[in-house]
Design a protein around this motif. Sequence first.
Motif, PDB file in Angstrom:
ATOM      1  N   ILE A  77       0.842  -1.190   0.000  1.00 30.80           N
ATOM      2  CA  ILE A  77       0.000   0.000   0.000  1.00 30.80           C
ATOM      3  C   ILE A  77       0.878   1.240   0.000  1.00 30.80           C
ATOM      4  N   GLU A  78       0.385   2.280  -0.667  1.00 29.60           N
ATOM      5  CA  GLU A  78       1.036   3.598  -0.671  1.00 29.60           C
ATOM      6  C   GLU A  78       2.419   3.613  -1.316  1.00 29.60           C
ATOM      7  N   ASP A  79       2.813   2.571  -1.989  1.00 33.35           N
ATOM      8  CA  ASP A  79       4.104   2.523  -2.686  1.00 33.35           C
ATOM      9  C   ASP A  79       5.291   2.845  -1.790  1.00 33.35           C
ATOM     10  N   ASP A  80       5.147   2.575  -0.493  1.00 33.72           N
ATOM     11  CA  ASP A  80       6.255   2.881   0.417  1.00 33.72           C
ATOM     12  C   ASP A  80       6.832   1.629   1.072  1.00 33.72           C
ATOM     13  N   GLY A  81       6.489   0.476   0.505  1.00 35.08           N
ATOM     14  CA  GLY A  81       7.029  -0.762   1.028  1.00 35.08           C
ATOM     15  C   GLY A  81       6.274  -1.324   2.209  1.00 35.08           C
ATOM     16  N   GLU A  82       5.203  -0.654   2.631  1.00 26.73           N
ATOM     17  CA  GLU A  82       4.426  -1.142   3.761  1.00 26.73           C
ATOM     18  C   GLU A  82       3.383  -2.150   3.280  1.00 26.73           C
ATOM     19  N   PHE A  83       3.150  -3.160   4.073  1.00 28.46           N
ATOM     20  CA  PHE A  83       2.179  -4.189   3.727  1.00 28.46           C
ATOM     21  C   PHE A  83       1.045  -4.205   4.744  1.00 28.46           C
ATOM     22  N   VAL A  84      -0.145  -4.479   4.234  1.00 26.80           N
ATOM     23  CA  VAL A  84      -1.333  -4.516   5.074  1.00 26.80           C
ATOM     24  C   VAL A  84      -2.137  -5.765   4.711  1.00 26.80           C
ATOM     25  N   CYS A  85      -3.130  -6.068   5.526  1.00 25.37           N
ATOM     26  CA  CYS A  85      -3.980  -7.216   5.228  1.00 25.37           C
ATOM     27  C   CYS A  85      -4.948  -6.859   4.099  1.00 25.37           C
ATOM     28  N   PRO A  86      -5.522  -7.836   3.399  1.00 26.49           N
ATOM     29  CA  PRO A  86      -6.420  -7.557   2.276  1.00 26.49           C
ATOM     30  C   PRO A  86      -7.619  -6.691   2.649  1.00 26.49           C
ATOM     31  N   ALA A  87      -8.204  -6.906   3.845  1.00 25.67           N
ATOM     32  CA  ALA A  87      -9.374  -6.112   4.242  1.00 25.67           C
ATOM     33  C   ALA A  87      -9.010  -4.641   4.387  1.00 25.67           C
ATOM     34  N   PHE A  88      -7.837  -4.354   4.930  1.00 26.47           N
ATOM     35  CA  PHE A  88      -7.365  -2.979   5.073  1.00 26.47           C
ATOM     36  C   PHE A  88      -7.247  -2.324   3.698  1.00 26.47           C
ATOM     37  N   ASP A  89      -6.656  -3.044   2.764  1.00 22.39           N
ATOM     38  CA  ASP A  89      -6.496  -2.556   1.390  1.00 22.39           C
ATOM     39  C   ASP A  89      -7.860  -2.285   0.754  1.00 22.39           C
ATOM     40  N   ALA A  90      -8.780  -3.223   0.897  1.00 20.62           N
ATOM     41  CA  ALA A  90     -10.106  -3.078   0.287  1.00 20.62           C
ATOM     42  C   ALA A  90     -10.892  -1.941   0.912  1.00 20.62           C
ATOM     43  N   LEU A  91     -10.752  -1.745   2.217  1.00 22.75           N
ATOM     44  CA  LEU A  91     -11.445  -0.646   2.888  1.00 22.75           C
ATOM     45  C   LEU A  91     -11.116   0.687   2.237  1.00 22.75           C
ATOM     46  N   PHE A  92      -9.837   0.917   1.953  1.00 21.02           N
ATOM     47  CA  PHE A  92      -9.448   2.204   1.367  1.00 21.02           C
ATOM     48  C   PHE A  92      -9.845   2.308  -0.096  1.00 21.02           C
ATOM     49  N   LYS A  93      -9.867   1.230  -0.802  1.00 18.69           N
ATOM     50  CA  LYS A  93     -10.348   1.275  -2.178  1.00 18.69           C
ATOM     51  C   LYS A  93     -11.845   1.631  -2.215  1.00 18.69           C
ATOM     52  N   VAL A  94     -12.611   1.055  -1.289  1.00 17.10           N
ATOM     53  CA  VAL A  94     -14.037   1.390  -1.205  1.00 17.10           C
ATOM     54  C   VAL A  94     -14.212   2.861  -0.833  1.00 17.10           C
ATOM     55  N   HIS A  95     -13.488   3.300   0.176  1.00 17.69           N
ATOM     56  CA  HIS A  95     -13.589   4.701   0.597  1.00 17.69           C
ATOM     57  C   HIS A  95     -13.211   5.651  -0.534  1.00 17.69           C
ATOM     58  N   ASP A  96     -12.135   5.355  -1.235  1.00 18.80           N
ATOM     59  CA  ASP A  96     -11.700   6.222  -2.332  1.00 18.80           C
ATOM     60  C   ASP A  96     -12.757   6.297  -3.427  1.00 18.80           C
ATOM     61  N   MET A  97     -13.400   5.185  -3.732  1.00 18.92           N
ATOM     62  CA  MET A  97     -14.446   5.185  -4.761  1.00 18.92           C
ATOM     63  C   MET A  97     -15.637   6.040  -4.339  1.00 18.92           C
ATOM     64  N   VAL A  98     -16.057   5.898  -3.093  1.00 27.17           N
ATOM     65  CA  VAL A  98     -17.209   6.664  -2.606  1.00 27.17           C
ATOM     66  C   VAL A  98     -16.895   8.157  -2.614  1.00 27.17           C
ATOM     67  N   VAL A  99     -15.713   8.522  -2.159  1.00 31.11           N
ATOM     68  CA  VAL A  99     -15.321   9.933  -2.145  1.00 31.11           C
ATOM     69  C   VAL A  99     -15.201  10.476  -3.559  1.00 31.11           C
ATOM     70  N   ALA A 100     -14.636   9.675  -4.473  1.00 36.44           N
ATOM     71  CA  ALA A 100     -14.489  10.123  -5.862  1.00 36.44           C
ATOM     72  C   ALA A 100     -15.850  10.376  -6.490  1.00 36.44           C
ATOM     73  N   VAL A 101     -16.817   9.521  -6.229  1.00 36.22           N
ATOM     74  CA  VAL A 101     -18.165   9.706  -6.761  1.00 36.22           C
ATOM     75  C   VAL A 101     -18.775  10.984  -6.219  1.00 36.22           C
ATOM     76  N   GLU A 102     -18.534  11.252  -4.932  1.00 33.11           N
ATOM     77  CA  GLU A 102     -19.079  12.464  -4.324  1.00 33.11           C
ATOM     78  C   GLU A 102     -18.563  13.703  -5.028  1.00 33.11           C
ATOM     79  N   HIS A 103     -17.279  13.729  -5.347  1.00 33.84           N
ATOM     80  CA  HIS A 103     -16.702  14.911  -5.981  1.00 33.84           C
ATOM     81  C   HIS A 103     -17.053  14.991  -7.455  1.00 33.84           C
ATOM     82  N   ASP A 104     -17.220  13.853  -8.097  1.00 29.75           N
ATOM     83  CA  ASP A 104     -17.638  13.877  -9.502  1.00 29.75           C
ATOM     84  C   ASP A 104     -19.012  14.500  -9.657  1.00 29.75           C
TER      85      ASP A 104
END
Length: 467
Positions: free
Chosen positions: A75-102
């Motif tokens: 995640i974040e291209d900084d060499g840090e690793f997270v669990c799949p649920a953590f990764d998916a949580l931010f992808k969901v959040h980013d999509m919802v926020v992007a839709v709001e701004h669109d």
Amino acid sequence: MAYPRNNYDVGLEDSTVYRYLCPTRKAGSIIGKGGEIAKQLRSETGANMRINEALPGCDERVVTIYSTSEETNGIEDDGEFVCPAFDALFKVHDMVVAVEHDNEDGYDDDDDEYSEKQTVVTARLLVPSDQIGCLIGKGGQVIQKLRIETNAQIRVINDNLPICALAFSHDELLQIVGEPLAVREALYHVASLLYENPSRFQSYFLSSSSNLHQPGGLLMSPALTSSRNNYSASRDAADAREFSICFICPAENVGGVIGKGGCFINQIRQESGATIKVNTSETDEDDDCLIFISSKEFFEDQSPTVNAALRLQTRCSEKVGKDSNDSAISTRVLVPSSQVGCLIGKGGALISEMRSVTKANIRIVQGEHVPRIAREDEEMVQITGSLDAAIKALTQVMLRLRANVFDMDRGLVLLPTFFPYVSQTRETSSKPRQHRKRENYSHGEVARDEDYGSQMSSNSPRRNRVY
């Protein structure tokens, strides 16, 4: 993110669960046509994701994201690793926020997605009581530190919760408000703390068979309104599908369904947005009639058909038992034979689950035992139980039929196990009647190529009446 975890022995010893609240109007951005986006997210992250059905009176849907806690995703291209649920949580959040701004006027696509020029956003998570302490800290030290470091407004709300919260686990609501970058940073810290301190209740979040209904009966919800206002002009009309349900109603109940001068049925039509038709053309004075409810719907919206049917259920049902004052009712629904499989499941697993969750008697009536008013290619679902149980059972039946109409698999859609619906009346027929019934679980592949609305044809073949 190599943090020590406090694991509880609940059968999911090494898992991570997040429950993100997505505004109903934005659910399409994470579901996609036929569930394509959600399935892609699961494939990309390796996490599982369930999206609760939209509930009347609630403008948010619970997105349950869960996975093993093994840190496998970069995640974040900084060499840090997270669990799949953590990764998916931010992808969901980013999509919802992007839709709001669109959807905002004057938004510049060339700006960075999280530019300070963008307006305030909100992230909301359901958190069980045994996890909330790790976010607050002793004397509120942790949450106060997060507020200062992220410059986001972070609140823990334990009253006036959305009706999608689970009373059994004493859910509390974590709300983060601020500029997009601040909210995302705060969410990152919150998700990390929840990862470190898993809930002992998390096995229940992932079980659709757990009896999580609210104690003390049904929740009272705001007036049911049409979901047509949630429709977006940008959506493809081809994604909308017809969803319908057909009650078998005792003839003596029809007046209560219609109301004086049609006032009641017209009110339900207006408030739900559904089409409601009463077919009494072939009904004798003591016979049954059909109440047909339908609407053109998008999957991500609340269902006008479900809303209308739940408002009409008690008026279309009859009391059972020798004492007419008993609260037990019997509700009968016609279902195309091709769709019954989605209610029964392999070896009867689904119908058994619905009985367990709702505490109602749910039976599939077939062959010569189906009332004559049905077509040859229809079967009857009969629901018997207390008012509370019957409403829950009808909801389960309708939501499974609706998911089937939209070709949604149960791994994506989590059916609620408690229901914030309340009938507006308890008027039912005072003449209990006996109906001969027979269950049969021998069903094969479920077909979906027939429009149930066409089954209201007046010249359709009828069965011989069986008493």
